[in-house]
Design a protein around this motif. Sequence first.
Motif, PDB file in Angstrom:
ATOM      1  N   PHE A   8     -14.563 -42.480 -76.917  1.00 54.62           N
ATOM      2  CA  PHE A   8     -13.417 -41.675 -77.341  1.00 54.62           C
ATOM      3  C   PHE A   8     -13.108 -40.652 -76.262  1.00 54.62           C
ATOM      4  O   PHE A   8     -14.000 -39.900 -75.849  1.00 54.62           O
ATOM      5  CB  PHE A   8     -13.733 -40.918 -78.635  1.00 54.62           C
ATOM      6  CG  PHE A   8     -13.914 -41.808 -79.827  1.00 54.62           C
ATOM      7  CD1 PHE A   8     -12.823 -42.196 -80.591  1.00 54.62           C
ATOM      8  CD2 PHE A   8     -15.176 -42.247 -80.198  1.00 54.62           C
ATOM      9  CE1 PHE A   8     -12.988 -43.006 -81.711  1.00 54.62           C
ATOM     10  CE2 PHE A   8     -15.352 -43.050 -81.315  1.00 54.62           C
ATOM     11  CZ  PHE A   8     -14.262 -43.438 -82.069  1.00 54.62           C
ATOM     12  N   TRP A  23     -15.310 -38.303 -72.097  1.00 52.48           N
ATOM     13  CA  TRP A  23     -15.492 -39.451 -72.965  1.00 52.48           C
ATOM     14  C   TRP A  23     -16.765 -39.270 -73.779  1.00 52.48           C
ATOM     15  O   TRP A  23     -17.835 -39.040 -73.220  1.00 52.48           O
ATOM     16  CB  TRP A  23     -15.589 -40.733 -72.143  1.00 52.48           C
ATOM     17  CG  TRP A  23     -14.333 -41.044 -71.384  1.00 52.48           C
ATOM     18  CD1 TRP A  23     -14.018 -40.627 -70.123  1.00 52.48           C
ATOM     19  CD2 TRP A  23     -13.238 -41.816 -71.838  1.00 52.48           C
ATOM     20  NE1 TRP A  23     -12.783 -41.103 -69.766  1.00 52.48           N
ATOM     21  CE2 TRP A  23     -12.286 -41.847 -70.807  1.00 52.48           C
ATOM     22  CE3 TRP A  23     -12.961 -42.495 -73.027  1.00 52.48           C
ATOM     23  CZ2 TRP A  23     -11.075 -42.520 -70.923  1.00 52.48           C
ATOM     24  CZ3 TRP A  23     -11.754 -43.178 -73.138  1.00 52.48           C
ATOM     25  CH2 TRP A  23     -10.826 -43.186 -72.094  1.00 52.48           C
ATOM     26  N   SER A  31     -17.177 -47.444 -83.040  1.00 53.94           N
ATOM     27  CA  SER A  31     -16.197 -47.990 -82.117  1.00 53.94           C
ATOM     28  C   SER A  31     -16.926 -48.711 -80.992  1.00 53.94           C
ATOM     29  O   SER A  31     -18.013 -48.310 -80.596  1.00 53.94           O
ATOM     30  CB  SER A  31     -15.339 -46.866 -81.534  1.00 53.94           C
ATOM     31  OG  SER A  31     -14.483 -47.350 -80.523  1.00 53.94           O
ATOM     32  N   GLY A  72     -18.759 -43.866 -78.713  1.00 57.41           N
ATOM     33  CA  GLY A  72     -18.252 -44.338 -80.001  1.00 57.41           C
ATOM     34  C   GLY A  72     -19.212 -45.291 -80.692  1.00 57.41           C
ATOM     35  O   GLY A  72     -19.159 -45.466 -81.898  1.00 57.41           O
ATOM     36  N   GLN A 129     -13.974 -39.455 -86.217  1.00 58.39           N
ATOM     37  CA  GLN A 129     -14.656 -39.865 -84.984  1.00 58.39           C
ATOM     38  C   GLN A 129     -13.977 -39.294 -83.752  1.00 58.39           C
ATOM     39  O   GLN A 129     -12.766 -39.209 -83.716  1.00 58.39           O
ATOM     40  CB  GLN A 129     -14.693 -41.408 -84.883  1.00 58.39           C
ATOM     41  CG  GLN A 129     -15.607 -42.053 -85.869  1.00 58.39           C
ATOM     42  CD  GLN A 129     -17.064 -41.691 -85.644  1.00 58.39           C
ATOM     43  OE1 GLN A 129     -17.514 -41.390 -84.543  1.00 58.39           O
ATOM     44  NE2 GLN A 129     -17.820 -41.706 -86.719  1.00 58.39           N
TER      45      GLN A 129
END
Length: 130
Positions: free
Chosen positions: A48, A97, A44, A100, A69
């Motif tokens: 995340f 967080w 990503s 990613g 993920q």
Amino acid sequence: MNTIISGRVRKLVSATLIQPWIWPIITAPKVQLSTLSTEPVIASKKPFKVELVCGKRHSWCTCGHSKKQPFCDGTHKTKTQGLMPQCFIPEKDSKTWLCGCKYTANPPYWDSTHKQEFIQSALLSENTDS
């Protein structure tokens, strides 16, 4: 057995040639060739947001191939060579967080590395949700 060649007598002799003994015997090391990647794929281009539970072991995906993920689902066993999940146990419940892009300098936590050009211009893996 005698054979006459050009007026001369030759004896045919049966012999086995033996390689001289070489000590120590040197053998080439076994080499395993692999087409598996040793670098993570970018799962990503954003971090995340996750809820971590105090005392629970979490396994952050380092290879980028996991379908769960940012956490590991074991895909690294068949997709990458030498990349293992980053296991950690939070000391308190928290919302945080996790990286990613898989290139953070502070794994598993997000550190804005995903803003770099090489990550923003990369193609994302088909196997993951981003």
